[in-house]
Design a protein around this motif. Structure first.
Motif, PDB file in Angstrom:
ATOM      1  N   ILE A 127       0.859  -1.176   0.000  1.00  0.00           N
ATOM      2  CA  ILE A 127       0.000   0.000   0.000  1.00  0.00           C
ATOM      3  C   ILE A 127       0.900   1.232   0.000  1.00  0.00           C
ATOM      4  CG2 ILE A 127      -1.843   1.251   1.173  1.00  0.00           C
ATOM      5  CD1 ILE A 127      -2.678  -1.507   0.194  1.00  0.00           C
ATOM      6  N   ALA A 144     -10.264  -2.697  -3.888  1.00  0.00           N
ATOM      7  CA  ALA A 144      -9.140  -2.561  -4.818  1.00  0.00           C
ATOM      8  C   ALA A 144      -8.240  -3.788  -4.819  1.00  0.00           C
ATOM      9  CB  ALA A 144      -8.322  -1.318  -4.472  1.00  0.00           C
ATOM     10  N   GLY A 163      -2.191   4.439  -3.009  1.00  0.00           N
ATOM     11  CA  GLY A 163      -3.094   3.300  -2.884  1.00  0.00           C
ATOM     12  C   GLY A 163      -2.381   1.992  -3.204  1.00  0.00           C
ATOM     13  N   VAL A 164      -3.137   1.033  -3.745  1.00  0.00           N
ATOM     14  CA  VAL A 164      -2.576  -0.279  -4.097  1.00  0.00           C
ATOM     15  C   VAL A 164      -1.619  -0.117  -5.269  1.00  0.00           C
ATOM     16  CG1 VAL A 164      -3.114  -2.615  -4.887  1.00  0.00           C
ATOM     17  CG2 VAL A 164      -4.633  -1.464  -3.264  1.00  0.00           C
ATOM     18  N   ASP A 202      -1.827  -1.976   6.443  1.00  0.00           N
ATOM     19  CA  ASP A 202      -1.895  -0.519   6.456  1.00  0.00           C
ATOM     20  C   ASP A 202      -2.677  -0.110   7.706  1.00  0.00           C
ATOM     21  OD1 ASP A 202      -1.451   2.040   4.759  1.00  0.00           O
ATOM     22  OD2 ASP A 202      -3.566   2.174   5.304  1.00  0.00           O
ATOM     23  N   ARG A 227     -10.059   0.043   3.835  1.00  0.00           N
ATOM     24  CA  ARG A 227     -10.522   0.884   2.729  1.00  0.00           C
ATOM     25  C   ARG A 227     -10.067   0.359   1.366  1.00  0.00           C
ATOM     26  NH1 ARG A 227      -6.918   6.383   2.589  1.00  0.00           N
ATOM     27  NH2 ARG A 227      -8.244   6.707   0.773  1.00  0.00           N
ATOM     28  N   TYR A 228      -9.082  -0.555   1.358  1.00  0.00           N
ATOM     29  CA  TYR A 228      -8.545  -1.074   0.091  1.00  0.00           C
ATOM     30  C   TYR A 228      -9.130  -2.439  -0.263  1.00  0.00           C
ATOM     31  CZ  TYR A 228      -5.179   2.626   0.953  1.00  0.00           C
ATOM     32  OH  TYR A 228      -4.600   3.852   1.193  1.00  0.00           O
TER      33      TYR A 228
END
Length: 323
Positions: free
Chosen positions: A10, A51, A14-15, A42, A47-48
């Motif tokens: 991360i 994704a 983001g990713v 993270d 939140r990921y």
């Protein structure tokens, strides 16, 4: 039945995009009954979730790491090794980014595992062994490596696998963990959020449509400063050939080539780069390639669609001119 783990770094953006390619590599080496697990850590990892929900992934392991930044690879490696300790893991795959390689090297020590770095592709042998194919001897030869430990840890260079698509049916099963109270031997004095080591990098080079790539020619006079100004003006990512990184002019994340990052821009402006194959192999797709070099016979002349035989400083001054 064993598990093939994909570590998903991360970053501040983001990713990491190349994670999708690593998922494809994991699926390619799966045997009957094997499972693909994606592990991410993270302080706000939940939140990921969407994704990270790629097609073909059987489980997400989301590790919340309160008060641990991405720069603290020591603490992150302990969190990841702890999460994998009681699982039947055959391989751990990760993108060959600078941050991921640092984390994986520490995980390898903690898990007493062998590691092969900067691998191009994986190949399943007739006996079921997984060979790691990578360049060696100054990128002049391709060698096949084999890991005798389980798990085996491998970092993969981008640009050699198709990116896995996100799942149309939503997230796979999710295992959530919290890694708190970790004691690190590393003190992080500053963290740029994973955006790279240079404030001058306009965009991550893997995501940019327009890349300005500089080589040894940028080390002369004010050429490098001019290149940075032009990249900022044009909204381009600033990248470099290996000498620029080896000599400390740009961070590793900005290196284009076989031993760096593979990019697929729409336009590449290549300034002061000789054009060795180790560099040109880092530019894929069908971009518009424009090179500037004082040597009309430089190797880059056979790669670029257009070549301007000129001093890069003179060309940049014209590009920066408002006239």
């Amino acid at each position: 039945m064993s598990e093939i783990v994909v570590f998903a770094p991360i970053t501040g953006q983001g990713v990491l995009p190349s994670t999708a390619e690593v998922v494809t590599a994991a699926r390619d080496i799966c045997g009957a009954g094997d499972r693909v697990i994606v592990v991410a850590a993270d302080d706000d990892v939940a939140r990921y979730r969407d994704a990270l929900s790629f097609e073909g992934v059987d489980e997400l392991v989301l590790i919340r790491t309160p008060d641990i930044t991405g720069a603290n690879t020591d603490a992150l490696s302990h969190a990841i090794a702890d999460a994998l300790e009681d699982r039947d893991v055959s391989f751990v795959l990760a993108p060959a980014s600078d941050a991921a390689r640092s984390v994986m090297a520490r995980v390898a020590v903690l898990m007493d595992a062998g590691m092969t770095a900067a691998v191009k592709t994986l190949e399943v042998a007739g006996d079921g062994d997984i060979a790691q194919l990578k360049t060696s001897f100054g990128d002049q030869a391709m060698v096949s490596c084999s890991l005798t430990t389980r798990p085996g840890i491998v970092t993969l260079l981008p640009g050699n696998y198709d990116a896995a698509l996100l799942s149309a049916s939503g997230a796979p099963s999710v295992t959530e963990r919290v890694a708190d109270g970790l004691v690190s031997a590393v003190e992080v004095l500053a963290d740029d959020g994973g955006a790279g080591n240079s404030d001058d990098e306009v965009l991550p080079i893997t995501a940019a449509d327009y890349v300005v790539c500089v080589g040894r020619g940028a080390m002369t006079g004010d050429n490098f400063e001019l290149a940075k100004k032009y990249a900022a003006k044009a909204g381009a990512a600033l990248a470099g050939s290996r000498p620029m990184i080896d000599n400390g002019w740009l961070p590793f994340a900005a290196q284009v080539g076989e031993s760096g990052t593979v990019i697929r821009p729409r336009v590449a402006l290549i300034l002061g780069v000789s054009g060795a194959i180790q560099f040109t192999e880092g530019i894929k797709g069908e971009p518009l390639t424009i090179a500037v070099n004082t040597d009309k016979d430089a190797g880059i002349s056979h790669f670029a669609k257009y070549l301007a035989v000129a001093d890069m400083g003179d060309v940049l001054k014209e590009l920066l001119s408002d006239v």
